[in-house]
Design a protein around this motif. Structure first.
Motif, short mmCIF file in Angstrom:
data_model
loop_
_atom_site.label_atom_id
_atom_site.label_comp_id
_atom_site.label_asym_id
_atom_site.label_seq_id
_atom_site.Cartn_x
_atom_site.Cartn_y
_atom_site.Cartn_z
N PRO A 10 50.99 59.47 39.23
CA PRO A 10 51.43 59.19 37.87
C PRO A 10 50.76 57.94 37.32
N ALA A 11 50.53 57.94 36.02
CA ALA A 11 49.94 56.76 35.37
C ALA A 11 51.00 55.66 35.26
N ARG A 12 50.54 54.38 35.33
CA ARG A 12 51.45 53.24 35.21
C ARG A 12 50.95 52.34 34.09
N PHE A 13 51.85 52.00 33.17
CA PHE A 13 51.43 51.19 32.03
C PHE A 13 52.39 50.05 31.73
N ILE A 14 53.27 49.71 32.67
CA ILE A 14 54.20 48.61 32.46
C ILE A 14 53.60 47.34 33.06
N CYS A 15 53.48 46.31 32.25
CA CYS A 15 52.87 45.06 32.69
C CYS A 15 53.94 44.07 33.13
N VAL A 16 53.86 43.62 34.37
CA VAL A 16 54.77 42.60 34.89
C VAL A 16 53.93 41.47 35.45
N ARG A 17 54.00 40.29 34.84
CA ARG A 17 53.22 39.15 35.31
C ARG A 17 53.76 38.66 36.65
N VAL A 18 52.86 38.46 37.60
CA VAL A 18 53.26 38.06 38.94
C VAL A 18 52.57 36.75 39.31
N LYS A 19 53.31 35.81 39.88
CA LYS A 19 52.73 34.56 40.36
C LYS A 19 52.33 34.74 41.82
N HIS A 20 51.08 34.48 42.14
CA HIS A 20 50.58 34.64 43.49
C HIS A 20 50.43 33.28 44.16
N ASP A 26 41.69 25.31 41.66
CA ASP A 26 40.63 25.09 40.68
C ASP A 26 40.15 26.39 40.04
N GLN A 27 40.92 27.46 40.21
CA GLN A 27 40.45 28.76 39.73
C GLN A 27 41.60 29.53 39.10
N GLY A 28 41.70 29.47 37.78
CA GLY A 28 42.76 30.17 37.09
C GLY A 28 42.44 31.64 36.93
N PRO A 29 43.43 32.44 36.57
CA PRO A 29 43.22 33.87 36.42
C PRO A 29 42.27 34.20 35.27
N LEU A 30 41.49 35.24 35.44
CA LEU A 30 40.62 35.73 34.38
C LEU A 30 41.46 36.14 33.18
N SER A 31 42.67 36.61 33.43
CA SER A 31 43.57 37.04 32.34
C SER A 31 44.08 35.88 31.50
N ASP A 32 43.89 34.63 31.97
CA ASP A 32 44.34 33.46 31.21
C ASP A 32 43.26 32.93 30.27
N GLU A 33 42.12 33.63 30.20
CA GLU A 33 41.03 33.15 29.34
C GLU A 33 41.24 33.55 27.88
N LEU A 218 44.90 50.76 43.81
CA LEU A 218 45.05 51.88 42.90
C LEU A 218 44.83 53.19 43.65
N GLU A 219 45.72 54.14 43.44
CA GLU A 219 45.52 55.46 43.98
C GLU A 219 44.43 56.16 43.17
N THR A 220 43.90 57.25 43.67
CA THR A 220 42.87 57.95 42.93
C THR A 220 43.41 58.42 41.58
N ALA A 221 42.63 58.16 40.55
CA ALA A 221 42.93 58.51 39.14
C ALA A 221 44.05 57.66 38.53
N GLU A 222 44.54 56.67 39.24
CA GLU A 222 45.58 55.81 38.67
C GLU A 222 44.98 54.87 37.64
N ILE A 223 45.71 54.64 36.55
CA ILE A 223 45.34 53.68 35.51
C ILE A 223 46.38 52.57 35.52
N ARG A 224 45.90 51.32 35.57
CA ARG A 224 46.84 50.20 35.62
C ARG A 224 46.29 49.05 34.79
N GLU A 225 47.18 48.39 34.03
CA GLU A 225 46.73 47.23 33.27
C GLU A 225 46.38 46.10 34.23
N LEU A 226 45.25 45.46 34.00
CA LEU A 226 44.80 44.37 34.85
C LEU A 226 45.43 43.05 34.42
N GLY A 227 45.73 42.21 35.40
CA GLY A 227 46.39 40.94 35.12
C GLY A 227 47.89 41.07 35.11
N CYS A 228 48.40 42.16 35.67
CA CYS A 228 49.85 42.42 35.66
C CYS A 228 50.42 42.45 37.06
#
Length: 228
Positions: A10-20, A26-33, A218-228
């Motif tokens: 199944p496709a996934r399109f819910i974005c949940v920000r996660v702190k790692h 010295d290296q912030g997330p690409l999504s923070d640009e 990601l499973e095959t054919a899965e679509i996921r928002e990056l930075g989530c």
């Protein structure tokens, strides 16, 4: 990268920000640009190489062979339908960029047809080069990943390093952002391969390259928002 499922993802399109916890200081997330676009990663559908249990990373072969299996086509149809039905889809333009490997290009062309656009090939999101392991059994991925955990620059058996993959894929993202004009922002889908997307996820999340296998793949054919 080997396929781990037997059915339709199944496709996934819910974005949940996660702190790692492994984010380098010295290296912030690409999504923070703060670029104008929303990026998604889509892994290609189940391929003939997946069916055969082969590592297929040589451009001279994989741009011509190892396209989608019948299962892969079915998976992609399902994911494209889900993506087209995401919230706000009718208000956002879609641009599709893909690896030029046959399995990814077939996947991207199906997505592009469904969203009314044309998929653009870009070698920066090609499959990771697996060196001496290419065309061998895909259970050898584990031998690479265990070494990745110790060193994101390692090139055992002439395998392309995590950091090299991360840099080339991130370079495409930054280029897309830089070339996007005001009013042209939208949803960007990068159709690529398991390792490439999982490594790119570390850039979006600000996670060390050594920890790419700690992220949900990601499973095959899965679509996921990056930075989530």
């Amino acid at each position: 990268m080997r396929s781990t499922e037997s059915g339709i993802t199944p496709a996934r399109f819910i974005c949940v920000r996660v702190k790692h916890e492994s984010t380098p200081p010295d290296q912030g997330p690409l999504s923070d640009e703060n670029g104008p676009n929303r990026f998604y990663g889509m892994r290609h559908g189940n391929s003939e190489a997946n069916q055969e249990g082969l590592i297929s990373s040589n451009p001279e072969v994989a741009t011509l062979k190892h396209g989608l299996s019948s299962l892969g086509v079915e998976q992609v149809v399902n994911s494209v339908e889900g993506f087209m039905g995401r919230e706000g889809a009718d208000r956002r333009t879609v641009k599709v960029f893909c690896s030029d490997f046959k399995r990814a290009a077939m996947t991207a062309d199906m997505l592009a047809a469904g969203t009314g656009t044309v998929a653009r090939r870009d070698i920066r999101i090609r499959e990771r080069w697996f060196g001496e392991l290419d065309n061998g059994p895909d259970d050898k991925y584990d031998d690479v990943w265990v070494r990745d955990e110790k060193d994101a620059d390692q090139e055992w058996k002439e395998v392309e390093s995590v950091n090299k993959v991360r840099e080339r894929a991130s370079d495409l993202v930054r280029e897309i952002e830089a070339e996007t004009r005001i009013g042209e922002e939208g949803d960007i889908v990068l159709v690529a391969h398991g390792d490439v997307l999982q490594i790119l996820m570390t850039a979006f999340d600000g996670v060390r390259g050594e920890d790419h296998r700690s992220l949900k793949h990601l499973e095959t054919a899965e679509i996921r928002e990056l930075g989530c």
